[in-house]
Design a protein around this motif. Sequence first.
Motif, PDB file in Angstrom:
ATOM      1  N   LEU A   1       0.789  -1.330  -0.188  1.00 12.92           N
ATOM      2  CA  LEU A   1      -0.192  -0.001   0.094  1.00 12.92           C
ATOM      3  C   LEU A   1       0.840   0.967   0.182  1.00 12.92           C
ATOM      4  CD1 LEU A   1      -2.811   1.257  -0.011  1.00 12.92           C
ATOM      5  CD2 LEU A   1      -2.732   0.992   2.504  1.00 12.92           C
ATOM      6  N   ILE A   2       1.946   1.310   0.867  1.00 12.42           N
ATOM      7  CA  ILE A   2       2.742   2.259   0.756  1.00 12.42           C
ATOM      8  C   ILE A   2       3.325   2.808  -0.576  1.00 12.42           C
ATOM      9  CG2 ILE A   2       4.887   3.396   1.646  1.00 12.42           C
ATOM     10  CD1 ILE A   2       4.020   1.984   4.210  1.00 12.42           C
ATOM     11  N   LEU A   3       4.017   1.516  -1.374  1.00 14.14           N
ATOM     12  CA  LEU A   3       4.566   1.548  -2.536  1.00 14.14           C
ATOM     13  C   LEU A   3       3.574   1.838  -3.499  1.00 14.14           C
ATOM     14  CD1 LEU A   3       6.764  -1.506  -2.956  1.00 14.14           C
ATOM     15  CD2 LEU A   3       7.596   0.709  -2.430  1.00 14.14           C
ATOM     16  N   LEU A   4       2.238   1.732  -3.334  1.00 13.92           N
ATOM     17  CA  LEU A   4       1.091   2.239  -4.326  1.00 13.92           C
ATOM     18  C   LEU A   4       0.965   3.616  -4.179  1.00 13.92           C
ATOM     19  CD1 LEU A   4      -1.053   1.467  -6.351  1.00 13.92           C
ATOM     20  CD2 LEU A   4      -2.615   1.153  -4.404  1.00 13.92           C
ATOM     21  N   ILE A   5       0.946   4.140  -2.920  1.00 18.02           N
ATOM     22  CA  ILE A   5       0.682   5.475  -2.678  1.00 18.02           C
ATOM     23  C   ILE A   5       1.811   6.357  -3.107  1.00 18.02           C
ATOM     24  CG2 ILE A   5       0.523   7.360  -0.700  1.00 18.02           C
ATOM     25  CD1 ILE A   5      -0.841   5.316   0.809  1.00 18.02           C
ATOM     26  N   VAL A   6       3.162   5.796  -3.017  1.00 16.39           N
ATOM     27  CA  VAL A   6       4.585   6.605  -3.188  1.00 16.39           C
ATOM     28  C   VAL A   6       4.461   6.691  -4.871  1.00 16.39           C
ATOM     29  CG1 VAL A   6       6.646   6.435  -3.472  1.00 16.39           C
ATOM     30  CG2 VAL A   6       5.603   6.361  -1.265  1.00 16.39           C
ATOM     31  N   THR A   7       4.195   5.387  -5.401  1.00 17.53           N
ATOM     32  CA  THR A   7       4.096   5.359  -7.091  1.00 17.53           C
ATOM     33  C   THR A   7       3.299   6.241  -7.765  1.00 17.53           C
ATOM     34  OG1 THR A   7       5.221   3.472  -6.942  1.00 17.53           O
ATOM     35  CG2 THR A   7       4.226   4.041  -8.867  1.00 17.53           C
TER      36      THR A   7
ATOM     37  N   GLY B   1       2.140  13.541   3.563  1.00 19.79           N
ATOM     38  CA  GLY B   1       3.754  13.738   3.669  1.00 19.79           C
ATOM     39  C   GLY B   1       4.328  13.461   2.276  1.00 19.79           C
ATOM     40  N   ALA B   2       4.219  12.606   1.463  1.00 19.89           N
ATOM     41  CA  ALA B   2       4.643  12.267   0.143  1.00 19.89           C
ATOM     42  C   ALA B   2       4.628  13.713  -0.667  1.00 19.89           C
ATOM     43  CB  ALA B   2       4.039  11.189  -0.569  1.00 19.89           C
TER      44      ALA B   2
ATOM     45  N   GLY C   1       9.150  11.379   2.065  1.00 25.00           N
ATOM     46  CA  GLY C   1       8.040  11.984   2.721  1.00 25.00           C
ATOM     47  C   GLY C   1       7.000  11.359   3.343  1.00 25.00           C
ATOM     48  N   ALA C   2       6.661   9.989   2.718  1.00 23.03           N
ATOM     49  CA  ALA C   2       5.790   9.005   3.335  1.00 23.03           C
ATOM     50  C   ALA C   2       6.466   8.403   4.293  1.00 23.03           C
ATOM     51  CB  ALA C   2       5.345   7.901   2.098  1.00 23.03           C
TER      52      ALA C   2
ATOM     53  N   ILE D   1       6.661  18.469  -3.486  1.00 18.17           N
ATOM     54  CA  ILE D   1       6.443  19.962  -3.824  1.00 18.17           C
ATOM     55  C   ILE D   1       8.153  20.577  -3.487  1.00 18.17           C
ATOM     56  CG2 ILE D   1       5.542  22.179  -2.665  1.00 18.17           C
ATOM     57  CD1 ILE D   1       2.778  20.785  -2.357  1.00 18.17           C
ATOM     58  N   VAL D   2       8.577  20.134  -2.450  1.00 21.12           N
ATOM     59  CA  VAL D   2       9.986  20.675  -2.025  1.00 21.12           C
ATOM     60  C   VAL D   2      10.928  20.341  -3.241  1.00 21.12           C
ATOM     61  CG1 VAL D   2      12.064  20.066  -0.834  1.00 21.12           C
ATOM     62  CG2 VAL D   2       9.716  20.629   0.391  1.00 21.12           C
ATOM     63  N   ALA D   3      10.514  18.919  -3.911  1.00 21.60           N
ATOM     64  CA  ALA D   3      11.610  18.239  -4.952  1.00 21.60           C
ATOM     65  C   ALA D   3      11.106  19.170  -6.273  1.00 21.60           C
ATOM     66  CB  ALA D   3      11.240  16.870  -4.995  1.00 21.60           C
ATOM     67  N   SER D   4       9.843  19.572  -6.373  1.00 23.56           N
ATOM     68  CA  SER D   4       9.672  20.054  -7.491  1.00 23.56           C
ATOM     69  C   SER D   4      10.056  21.819  -7.507  1.00 23.56           C
ATOM     70  CB  SER D   4       8.288  20.301  -7.665  1.00 23.56           C
ATOM     71  OG  SER D   4       7.472  21.051  -6.761  1.00 23.56           O
TER      72      SER D   4
END
Length: 82
Positions: free
Chosen positions: A7-13, A69-70, A40-41, A75-78
């Motif tokens: 689930l975490i990998l799905l949210i991150v991707t 969190g992600a 972030g996650a 936003i910081v990375a962008s």
Amino acid sequence: MPPDLLLILLIVTVSAALAHLLWGRRWIQIPVFWLAATGGALIALALDARLPLRLITPAGVPVLETTLGAWVMLIVASRLRL
């Protein structure tokens, strides 16, 4: 594979792909966005960030807090213009 990790990998991707769709310009940014979303996650999970809302947590993962969190890190990375 444990369901919480999946689930975490799905949210991150999904978050990284959507961020690249919105702000991405080059292909090299996809792994950068994915790493930022992962960071972030994981920070949100490590801090055990919980909103006062009583939302469901499938597989023990607070989906809303993990997603927020992600996106903060995305936003910081962008803004770094890598």
